[in-house]
Design a protein around this motif. Sequence first.
Motif, PDB file in Angstrom:
ATOM      1  N   PHE A   1       0.829  -1.197   0.000  1.00  0.00           N
ATOM      2  CA  PHE A   1       0.000   0.000   0.000  1.00  0.00           C
ATOM      3  C   PHE A   1       0.869   1.254   0.000  1.00  0.00           C
ATOM      4  CE2 PHE A   1      -2.708   3.328   1.525  1.00  0.00           C
ATOM      5  CZ  PHE A   1      -3.927   3.058   0.942  1.00  0.00           C
ATOM      6  N   ALA A   2       1.888   1.287   0.849  1.00  0.00           N
ATOM      7  CA  ALA A   2       2.774   2.452   0.924  1.00  0.00           C
ATOM      8  C   ALA A   2       3.453   2.700  -0.420  1.00  0.00           C
ATOM      9  CB  ALA A   2       3.812   2.253   2.028  1.00  0.00           C
ATOM     10  N   ARG A   3       3.935   1.637  -1.035  1.00  0.00           N
ATOM     11  CA  ARG A   3       4.621   1.782  -2.334  1.00  0.00           C
ATOM     12  C   ARG A   3       3.678   2.313  -3.394  1.00  0.00           C
ATOM     13  NH1 ARG A   3       4.316  -1.424  -6.427  1.00  0.00           N
ATOM     14  NH2 ARG A   3       3.679  -3.244  -5.230  1.00  0.00           N
ATOM     15  N   VAL A   4       2.506   1.704  -3.519  1.00  0.00           N
ATOM     16  CA  VAL A   4       1.561   2.092  -4.566  1.00  0.00           C
ATOM     17  C   VAL A   4       1.016   3.503  -4.335  1.00  0.00           C
ATOM     18  CG1 VAL A   4      -0.688   1.529  -5.572  1.00  0.00           C
ATOM     19  CG2 VAL A   4       0.963  -0.285  -5.132  1.00  0.00           C
ATOM     20  N   ALA A   5       0.736   3.834  -3.077  1.00  0.00           N
ATOM     21  CA  ALA A   5       0.160   5.144  -2.754  1.00  0.00           C
ATOM     22  C   ALA A   5       1.223   6.241  -2.643  1.00  0.00           C
ATOM     23  CB  ALA A   5      -0.632   5.056  -1.453  1.00  0.00           C
ATOM     24  N   GLY A   6       2.500   5.856  -2.627  1.00  0.00           N
ATOM     25  CA  GLY A   6       3.570   6.839  -2.496  1.00  0.00           C
ATOM     26  C   GLY A   6       3.608   7.469  -1.110  1.00  0.00           C
ATOM     27  N   LEU A   7       3.312   6.664  -0.093  1.00  0.00           N
ATOM     28  CA  LEU A   7       3.267   7.138   1.293  1.00  0.00           C
ATOM     29  C   LEU A   7       4.331   6.451   2.130  1.00  0.00           C
ATOM     30  CD1 LEU A   7      -0.600   6.888   1.809  1.00  0.00           C
ATOM     31  CD2 LEU A   7       0.718   8.972   1.377  1.00  0.00           C
ATOM     32  N   SER A   8       4.700   7.080   3.232  1.00  0.00           N
ATOM     33  CA  SER A   8       5.607   6.423   4.176  1.00  0.00           C
ATOM     34  C   SER A   8       4.823   5.398   4.982  1.00  0.00           C
ATOM     35  CB  SER A   8       6.220   7.456   5.123  1.00  0.00           C
ATOM     36  OG  SER A   8       5.218   7.952   6.011  1.00  0.00           O
ATOM     37  N   LEU A   9       5.538   4.428   5.557  1.00  0.00           N
ATOM     38  CA  LEU A   9       4.871   3.449   6.428  1.00  0.00           C
ATOM     39  C   LEU A   9       4.243   4.125   7.636  1.00  0.00           C
ATOM     40  CD1 LEU A   9       7.124   0.267   6.480  1.00  0.00           C
ATOM     41  CD2 LEU A   9       4.809   0.485   5.602  1.00  0.00           C
ATOM     42  N   ALA A  10       4.861   5.187   8.122  1.00  0.00           N
ATOM     43  CA  ALA A  10       4.293   5.911   9.261  1.00  0.00           C
ATOM     44  C   ALA A  10       2.943   6.521   8.896  1.00  0.00           C
ATOM     45  CB  ALA A  10       5.259   6.988   9.742  1.00  0.00           C
ATOM     46  N   THR A  11       2.825   7.070   7.693  1.00  0.00           N
ATOM     47  CA  THR A  11       1.549   7.648   7.259  1.00  0.00           C
ATOM     48  C   THR A  11       0.505   6.562   7.083  1.00  0.00           C
ATOM     49  OG1 THR A  11       2.652   9.516   6.207  1.00  0.00           O
ATOM     50  CG2 THR A  11       0.419   9.001   5.448  1.00  0.00           C
ATOM     51  N   VAL A  12       0.891   5.453   6.490  1.00  0.00           N
ATOM     52  CA  VAL A  12      -0.042   4.333   6.329  1.00  0.00           C
ATOM     53  C   VAL A  12      -0.477   3.828   7.698  1.00  0.00           C
ATOM     54  CG1 VAL A  12      -0.323   1.974   5.450  1.00  0.00           C
ATOM     55  CG2 VAL A  12       0.890   3.689   4.075  1.00  0.00           C
ATOM     56  N   ALA A  13       0.447   3.716   8.625  1.00  0.00           N
ATOM     57  CA  ALA A  13       0.113   3.246   9.974  1.00  0.00           C
ATOM     58  C   ALA A  13      -0.851   4.193  10.664  1.00  0.00           C
ATOM     59  CB  ALA A  13       1.387   3.093  10.806  1.00  0.00           C
ATOM     60  N   ARG A  14      -0.640   5.474  10.512  1.00  0.00           N
ATOM     61  CA  ARG A  14      -1.535   6.455  11.140  1.00  0.00           C
ATOM     62  C   ARG A  14      -2.936   6.342  10.564  1.00  0.00           C
ATOM     63  NH1 ARG A  14      -3.018  11.083   9.376  1.00  0.00           N
ATOM     64  NH2 ARG A  14      -1.284  11.391   7.956  1.00  0.00           N
ATOM     65  N   ARG A  15      -3.018   6.168   9.249  1.00  0.00           N
ATOM     66  CA  ARG A  15      -4.330   6.070   8.614  1.00  0.00           C
ATOM     67  C   ARG A  15      -5.013   4.737   8.907  1.00  0.00           C
ATOM     68  NH1 ARG A  15      -3.194   8.744   2.632  1.00  0.00           N
ATOM     69  NH2 ARG A  15      -2.585  10.790   3.423  1.00  0.00           N
ATOM     70  N   ALA A  16      -4.267   3.652   8.819  1.00  0.00           N
ATOM     71  CA  ALA A  16      -4.855   2.315   8.958  1.00  0.00           C
ATOM     72  C   ALA A  16      -5.084   1.899  10.404  1.00  0.00           C
ATOM     73  CB  ALA A  16      -3.967   1.276   8.267  1.00  0.00           C
ATOM     74  N   ALA A  17      -4.168   2.282  11.290  1.00  0.00           N
ATOM     75  CA  ALA A  17      -4.214   1.798  12.675  1.00  0.00           C
ATOM     76  C   ALA A  17      -4.406   2.913  13.692  1.00  0.00           C
ATOM     77  CB  ALA A  17      -2.932   1.027  12.992  1.00  0.00           C
ATOM     78  N   GLY A  18      -4.351   4.170  13.241  1.00  0.00           N
ATOM     79  CA  GLY A  18      -4.461   5.280  14.176  1.00  0.00           C
ATOM     80  C   GLY A  18      -3.228   5.446  15.040  1.00  0.00           C
ATOM     81  N   ASP A  19      -2.105   4.898  14.582  1.00  0.00           N
ATOM     82  CA  ASP A  19      -0.860   4.911  15.360  1.00  0.00           C
ATOM     83  C   ASP A  19       0.310   4.886  14.381  1.00  0.00           C
ATOM     84  OD1 ASP A  19       1.375   4.369  16.921  1.00  0.00           O
ATOM     85  OD2 ASP A  19       0.588   2.510  17.750  1.00  0.00           O
ATOM     86  N   TRP A  20       1.017   6.006  14.264  1.00  0.00           N
ATOM     87  CA  TRP A  20       2.079   6.098  13.259  1.00  0.00           C
ATOM     88  C   TRP A  20       3.216   5.115  13.472  1.00  0.00           C
ATOM     89  CZ3 TRP A  20       7.089   7.624  14.400  1.00  0.00           C
ATOM     90  CH2 TRP A  20       7.294   8.184  15.663  1.00  0.00           C
ATOM     91  N   ARG A  21       3.359   4.543  14.673  1.00  0.00           N
ATOM     92  CA  ARG A  21       4.439   3.591  14.941  1.00  0.00           C
ATOM     93  C   ARG A  21       3.985   2.132  14.855  1.00  0.00           C
ATOM     94  NH1 ARG A  21       7.140   3.739  19.864  1.00  0.00           N
ATOM     95  NH2 ARG A  21       8.771   2.685  18.718  1.00  0.00           N
ATOM     96  N   PHE A  22       2.746   1.881  14.476  1.00  0.00           N
ATOM     97  CA  PHE A  22       2.187   0.523  14.493  1.00  0.00           C
ATOM     98  C   PHE A  22       3.067  -0.475  13.740  1.00  0.00           C
ATOM     99  CE2 PHE A  22      -0.684  -2.777  12.777  1.00  0.00           C
ATOM    100  CZ  PHE A  22      -1.142  -3.309  13.975  1.00  0.00           C
ATOM    101  N   PHE A  23       3.450  -0.172  12.524  1.00  0.00           N
ATOM    102  CA  PHE A  23       4.243  -1.125  11.736  1.00  0.00           C
ATOM    103  C   PHE A  23       5.684  -1.210  12.223  1.00  0.00           C
ATOM    104  CE2 PHE A  23       0.769   0.039   8.799  1.00  0.00           C
ATOM    105  CZ  PHE A  23       0.133  -1.190   8.809  1.00  0.00           C
ATOM    106  N   ASP A  24       6.219  -0.122  12.760  1.00  0.00           N
ATOM    107  CA  ASP A  24       7.549  -0.179  13.378  1.00  0.00           C
ATOM    108  C   ASP A  24       7.536  -1.172  14.541  1.00  0.00           C
ATOM    109  OD1 ASP A  24       8.628   1.706  11.668  1.00  0.00           O
ATOM    110  OD2 ASP A  24       8.350   3.370  13.076  1.00  0.00           O
ATOM    111  N   ARG A  25       6.498  -1.080  15.363  1.00  0.00           N
ATOM    112  CA  ARG A  25       6.418  -1.985  16.519  1.00  0.00           C
ATOM    113  C   ARG A  25       6.206  -3.430  16.077  1.00  0.00           C
ATOM    114  NH1 ARG A  25       3.874   2.445  19.037  1.00  0.00           N
ATOM    115  NH2 ARG A  25       1.796   1.621  18.745  1.00  0.00           N
ATOM    116  N   LEU A  26       5.432  -3.640  15.010  1.00  0.00           N
ATOM    117  CA  LEU A  26       5.270  -5.009  14.498  1.00  0.00           C
ATOM    118  C   LEU A  26       6.628  -5.578  14.109  1.00  0.00           C
ATOM    119  CD1 LEU A  26       2.144  -5.014  12.161  1.00  0.00           C
ATOM    120  CD2 LEU A  26       2.356  -5.952  14.460  1.00  0.00           C
ATOM    121  N   GLY A  27       7.425  -4.760  13.443  1.00  0.00           N
ATOM    122  CA  GLY A  27       8.758  -5.195  13.047  1.00  0.00           C
ATOM    123  C   GLY A  27       9.662  -5.495  14.225  1.00  0.00           C
TER     124      GLY A  27
END
Length: 92
Positions: A24-50
């Motif tokens: 999604f980030a690649r196709v939409a041209g967004l950072s993972l932090a932006t995707v996390a904020r939009r999808a999970a309401g938490d900009w660090r969500f995917f960082d923490r998953l990692g």
Amino acid sequence: MFPPIVRAMEQELRQHLIACAAIFARVAGLSLATVARRAAGDWRFFDRLGDGVGFTVGKYDEVMRWFSAHWPDSEPWPDAVPRPAEAEEAAA
């Protein structure tokens, strides 16, 4: 500690989330932090998953429903990731 089957399931669900986020980030041209904020309401969500931080089934469902509802028409849904049922029914 959780049994191995639970740990394996959590790892599989974690990979679904990370795969959808990366595409999604690649196709939409967004950072993972932006995707996390939009999808999970938490900009660090995917960082923490990692980092191996856990998540609830409810949060998984919430984020996957968001991805499904916002998925770009130009990009196929990842084959290895089950798409939420509501989105499949709405698309039919």
